[in-house]
Design a protein around this motif. Structure first.
Motif, PDB file in Angstrom:
ATOM      1  N   PHE A   6      -3.695  34.082  28.277  1.00  0.00           N
ATOM      2  CA  PHE A   6      -2.365  34.530  28.221  1.00  0.00           C
ATOM      3  C   PHE A   6      -0.967  34.221  29.236  1.00  0.00           C
ATOM      4  CE2 PHE A   6      -0.944  38.053  30.957  1.00  0.00           C
ATOM      5  CZ  PHE A   6      -0.695  38.783  30.149  1.00  0.00           C
ATOM      6  N   TRP A   7      -1.284  33.910  30.436  1.00  0.00           N
ATOM      7  CA  TRP A   7      -0.389  32.971  31.175  1.00  0.00           C
ATOM      8  C   TRP A   7       0.039  31.670  30.104  1.00  0.00           C
ATOM      9  CZ3 TRP A   7       0.639  36.265  34.464  1.00  0.00           C
ATOM     10  CH2 TRP A   7      -0.378  36.776  35.138  1.00  0.00           C
ATOM     11  N   GLN A   8      -1.155  31.223  29.241  1.00  0.00           N
ATOM     12  CA  GLN A   8       0.047  30.250  29.367  1.00  0.00           C
ATOM     13  C   GLN A   8       1.235  30.769  28.365  1.00  0.00           C
ATOM     14  OE1 GLN A   8      -3.761  27.650  27.312  1.00  0.00           O
ATOM     15  NE2 GLN A   8      -3.045  26.855  29.220  1.00  0.00           N
ATOM     16  N   GLN A   9       0.638  31.829  27.125  1.00  0.00           N
ATOM     17  CA  GLN A   9       1.460  32.796  26.161  1.00  0.00           C
ATOM     18  C   GLN A   9       3.370  33.486  26.875  1.00  0.00           C
ATOM     19  OE1 GLN A   9       0.295  35.597  23.970  1.00  0.00           O
ATOM     20  NE2 GLN A   9       1.842  36.892  23.913  1.00  0.00           N
ATOM     21  N   LEU A  10       2.972  33.051  28.441  1.00  0.00           N
ATOM     22  CA  LEU A  10       4.139  33.384  29.111  1.00  0.00           C
ATOM     23  C   LEU A  10       4.507  32.167  29.100  1.00  0.00           C
ATOM     24  CD1 LEU A  10       2.752  36.765  30.987  1.00  0.00           C
ATOM     25  CD2 LEU A  10       4.106  37.159  29.528  1.00  0.00           C
ATOM     26  N   GLU A  11       4.406  31.259  29.210  1.00  0.00           N
ATOM     27  CA  GLU A  11       5.024  30.015  29.857  1.00  0.00           C
ATOM     28  C   GLU A  11       6.191  30.240  28.568  1.00  0.00           C
ATOM     29  OE1 GLU A  11       2.783  26.908  30.266  1.00  0.00           O
ATOM     30  OE2 GLU A  11       1.483  27.746  31.947  1.00  0.00           O
ATOM     31  N   THR A  12       6.143  30.610  27.439  1.00  0.00           N
ATOM     32  CA  THR A  12       7.297  29.520  26.933  1.00  0.00           C
ATOM     33  C   THR A  12       8.286  31.820  26.680  1.00  0.00           C
ATOM     34  OG1 THR A  12       5.312  30.635  24.744  1.00  0.00           O
ATOM     35  CG2 THR A  12       5.742  28.519  25.608  1.00  0.00           C
ATOM     36  N   GLY A  13       7.966  31.598  27.267  1.00  0.00           N
ATOM     37  CA  GLY A  13       8.420  33.375  26.881  1.00  0.00           C
ATOM     38  C   GLY A  13      10.030  33.749  27.517  1.00  0.00           C
ATOM     39  N   THR A  14      10.694  34.262  27.065  1.00  0.00           N
ATOM     40  CA  THR A  14      11.909  33.976  26.835  1.00  0.00           C
ATOM     41  C   THR A  14      12.429  35.830  27.629  1.00  0.00           C
ATOM     42  OG1 THR A  14      12.355  35.465  24.809  1.00  0.00           O
ATOM     43  CG2 THR A  14      12.942  32.596  24.441  1.00  0.00           C
ATOM     44  N   VAL A  15      14.250  34.750  28.599  1.00  0.00           N
ATOM     45  CA  VAL A  15      14.395  36.458  29.684  1.00  0.00           C
ATOM     46  C   VAL A  15      14.480  37.535  28.564  1.00  0.00           C
ATOM     47  CG1 VAL A  15      15.945  36.629  30.889  1.00  0.00           C
ATOM     48  CG2 VAL A  15      15.816  34.470  30.746  1.00  0.00           C
ATOM     49  N   GLY A  16      13.495  37.749  29.117  1.00  0.00           N
ATOM     50  CA  GLY A  16      13.515  39.934  28.464  1.00  0.00           C
ATOM     51  C   GLY A  16      12.426  40.592  27.720  1.00  0.00           C
ATOM     52  N   GLU A  17      11.519  39.189  27.521  1.00  0.00           N
ATOM     53  CA  GLU A  17      10.209  39.398  26.827  1.00  0.00           C
ATOM     54  C   GLU A  17       9.134  40.280  28.134  1.00  0.00           C
ATOM     55  OE1 GLU A  17       8.086  36.747  24.369  1.00  0.00           O
ATOM     56  OE2 GLU A  17      10.208  35.936  24.294  1.00  0.00           O
ATOM     57  N   SER A  18       8.138  41.223  27.456  1.00  0.00           N
ATOM     58  CA  SER A  18       7.525  41.697  28.345  1.00  0.00           C
ATOM     59  C   SER A  18       5.968  41.406  27.520  1.00  0.00           C
ATOM     60  CB  SER A  18       8.007  43.030  28.801  1.00  0.00           C
ATOM     61  OG  SER A  18       8.191  43.685  27.942  1.00  0.00           O
ATOM     62  N   VAL A  19       4.906  41.828  29.096  1.00  0.00           N
ATOM     63  CA  VAL A  19       3.573  42.031  28.076  1.00  0.00           C
ATOM     64  C   VAL A  19       3.310  43.297  29.340  1.00  0.00           C
ATOM     65  CG1 VAL A  19       3.271  40.125  27.581  1.00  0.00           C
ATOM     66  CG2 VAL A  19       3.080  41.193  29.730  1.00  0.00           C
ATOM     67  N   SER A  20       2.564  44.799  28.820  1.00  0.00           N
ATOM     68  CA  SER A  20       1.763  46.067  29.856  1.00  0.00           C
ATOM     69  C   SER A  20       1.618  45.247  31.427  1.00  0.00           C
ATOM     70  CB  SER A  20       1.313  46.753  28.644  1.00  0.00           C
ATOM     71  OG  SER A  20      -0.104  45.712  29.017  1.00  0.00           O
ATOM     72  N   LEU A  21       1.721  46.049  32.252  1.00  0.00           N
ATOM     73  CA  LEU A  21       0.921  45.278  33.133  1.00  0.00           C
ATOM     74  C   LEU A  21      -0.145  45.790  33.333  1.00  0.00           C
ATOM     75  CD1 LEU A  21       1.708  44.792  36.515  1.00  0.00           C
ATOM     76  CD2 LEU A  21       2.300  47.187  37.202  1.00  0.00           C
ATOM     77  N   ASP A  22      -0.569  46.478  33.285  1.00  0.00           N
ATOM     78  CA  ASP A  22      -2.417  46.905  32.960  1.00  0.00           C
ATOM     79  C   ASP A  22      -2.812  45.946  32.071  1.00  0.00           C
ATOM     80  OD1 ASP A  22      -2.186  49.178  33.967  1.00  0.00           O
ATOM     81  OD2 ASP A  22      -2.233  50.234  31.915  1.00  0.00           O
TER      82      ASP A  22
END
Length: 147
Positions: A6-22
């Motif tokens: 999950f955290w590795q996937q966010l490493e390649t995220g671009t500005v503005g991408e999001s996932v739910s807080l839950d």
């Protein structure tokens, strides 16, 4: 998806991408005691005030009330910052680091953050072969906590 993935996937995220807080909270790698370290930093000056611990309940209460709540490891209970001293922390922003295993709380701190009556807890400065106290006591701890 495992927490690490999950955290590795966010490493390649671009500005503005999001996932739910839950979803993100479910992926936090809480330690064996169900805690995560939380660094409190004054939002407008960048001053690092303290490090404490949060469990999920403290984290959720902090987000709901926008007033910082920690988990006291010594008392084994929620610790609402300022409940006995009046020196509260109002949450301005919360961030998680790249691994999701440390919180950064940008806060507006009323008065001292440290139980010693100093503004922050990091008042012991390493200078060469000495450890030097470099921050003054702002408020006598006895008047803060009635010790």
């Amino acid at each position: 998806m495992s927490g690490n993935a999950f955290w590795q996937q966010l490493e390649t995220g671009t500005v503005g991408e999001s996932v739910s807080l839950d979803e993100a909270l479910a992926q936090i790698p809480w330690n064996a005691d169900g805690l995560i370290p939380a660094i409190a930093q004054q939002y407008d000056t960048g001053e690092v005030l303290m490090l404490a611990w949060m469990n999920r309940e403290a984290l959720e209460e902090t987000l709901d009330r926008e007033r910082v709540c920690y988990w006291s490891r010594s008392r084994q209970q929620l610790w609402r910052k300022g409940e006995s001293s009046g020196q509260v922390q109002v949450l301005k922003e919360m961030r998680l680091d790249c691994d999701g295993d440390t919180l950064l709380l940008l806060v507006d701190q009323t008065g001292p953050a440290c139980h010693t009556g100093r503004r922050g807890c990091f008042y012991n400065l390493v200078q060469g072969d000495r450890l030097v106290v470099d921050k003054p006591v702002l408020i006598d701890p006895e008047s803060l906590y009635g010790k």
